[in-house]
Design an enzyme around this catalytic site. Structure first.
Site, PDB file in Angstrom:
ATOM      1  N   GLN A   1      93.710  51.248  77.931  1.00  0.00           N
ATOM      2  CA  GLN A   1      93.205  50.635  77.103  1.00  0.00           C
ATOM      3  C   GLN A   1      94.186  49.600  76.307  1.00  0.00           C
ATOM      4  O   GLN A   1      95.626  50.277  76.510  1.00  0.00           O
ATOM      5  CB  GLN A   1      92.284  51.058  75.712  1.00  0.00           C
ATOM      6  CG  GLN A   1      91.443  51.425  76.571  1.00  0.00           C
ATOM      7  CD  GLN A   1      90.041  50.435  76.231  1.00  0.00           C
ATOM      8  OE1 GLN A   1      90.403  49.193  76.235  1.00  0.00           O
ATOM      9  NE2 GLN A   1      88.691  50.299  77.257  1.00  0.00           N
TER      10      GLN A   1
ATOM     11  N   GLU B   1      91.492  41.699  85.679  1.00  0.00           N
ATOM     12  CA  GLU B   1      89.717  41.894  85.428  1.00  0.00           C
ATOM     13  C   GLU B   1      89.305  40.140  84.783  1.00  0.00           C
ATOM     14  O   GLU B   1      89.150  40.066  83.824  1.00  0.00           O
ATOM     15  CB  GLU B   1      90.041  43.105  84.047  1.00  0.00           C
ATOM     16  CG  GLU B   1      88.694  43.177  83.215  1.00  0.00           C
ATOM     17  CD  GLU B   1      89.322  45.165  83.315  1.00  0.00           C
ATOM     18  OE1 GLU B   1      89.416  45.872  83.238  1.00  0.00           O
ATOM     19  OE2 GLU B   1      88.215  44.878  81.942  1.00  0.00           O
TER      20      GLU B   1
END
Length: 294
Positions: free
Chosen positions: A180, A18
């Site tokens: 997360q 990412e």
């Protein structure tokens, strides 16, 4: 365009990466150096984040378009509902489709300026991530991901409520979720177990950040929304004044975390890179996630 789900099918675990969109030309050079250094390692997919209120929307679209047209990577674009009308969201989704992006991470998003502030939806927008999932799926053949929270979303009253909300996003059409940040493999595995116990067999993937500096440790703590495990703090904090020793211990800790997750059958480790490649390359190489041809 191959979907994230298709990329994760097959033998053995994979890894994904990412990035965040560049703010200027210097940032763009840093981003693309990292992209080119990681591309030969054949990640399952790569994603680029999306700023609150569309503050980095153009950078995300431009960067994702380059990935789709100039690299061999499978791109996934982020999209949030913050400060966007449904009409604006439709336009962004259309832009993604036009540049060849068929994978979207659908996020409600945090209030601009204060992630813990009161959430106020756009008067002509959406209130929940599940509504954004439904909108994306209604506009084309997209593979849609959502976020998950090992310790529960900060606004969820308890883990049971948080799990129900995640399952609703899957029922709305999400294909997978990315968790997360967390500190121990068990923290993620309990999330996966809660989803399974709720009667949902959707794919939940762990999000991981290489711990190379005290700053990355503190960032991980902030983004996770939970205190770090004492075991991890005892291992890293005494090394805060020794950058080389801290980095070595941090990479060891993240590698061990990845080993435990792979042993539990997770098909993909999603790495937050901070637009750098070196630490991620080290970890995935040590974990044996790099194809032999690379």
């Amino acid at each position: 365009m191959t979907s994230v789900i298709e990329r994760l099918q097959g033998d053995g675990p994979r890894f994904s990466i990412e990035f965040f969109p560049p703010r200027d030309e210097a940032d763009e050079a840093v981003l693309w150096r990292a992209v080119r250094e990681l591309e030969p390692l054949d990640p399952a997919y790569m994603s680029i984040t999306y700023g609150a209120g569309g503050s980095s929307r153009d950078g995300t679209i431009r960067s994702i378009a380059r990935v789709a047209t100039e690299t061999t990577l499978c791109p996934m674009a982020h999209l949030t509902a913050v400060d966007h009308s449904v009409s604006e969201l439709r336009n962004v989704i259309g832009w993604y489709a036009a540049v060849g992006v068929r994978n979207i991470l659908a996020l409600r998003g945090d209030p601009p300026g204060d992630v813990y502030g009161d959430w106020t939806p756009h008067p002509e927008g959406l209130e929940y991530a599940e509504q954004l999932v439904e909108l994306i799926r209604s506009l084309g053949d997209f593979c849609v991901g959502v976020s998950a929270f090992p310790y529960g979303h900060p606004r969820s009253p308890d883990l049971e409520s948080d799990t129900k909300h995640l399952v609703r996003k899957f029922r709305a059409g999400a294909d997978f979720a990315i968790a997360q940040l967390f500190f121990e493999a068990e923290d993620f595995l309990r999330l996966r177990d809660r989803v399974a116990a709720a009667g949902c067999d959707a794919l939940v993937l762990p999000g991981i950040m290489p711990l190379t500096t005290p700053r990355t440790l503190h960032t991980t703590i902030k983004l996770s929304g939970a205190p770090a495990s004492q075991r991890l703090l005892d291992r890293l904090e005494p090394l805060s004044d020794d950058p080389k020793a801290f980095r070595e211990a941090g990479i060891d800790a993240v590698t061990e975390l990845g080993e435990k997750l792979i042993a539990e059958g997770v098909p993909d480790l999603h790495f937050y890179t901070f637009n750098r490649s070196k630490a991620t390359r080290e970890v995935v190489t040590r974990l044996g996630l790099v194809p032999a041809r690379a």
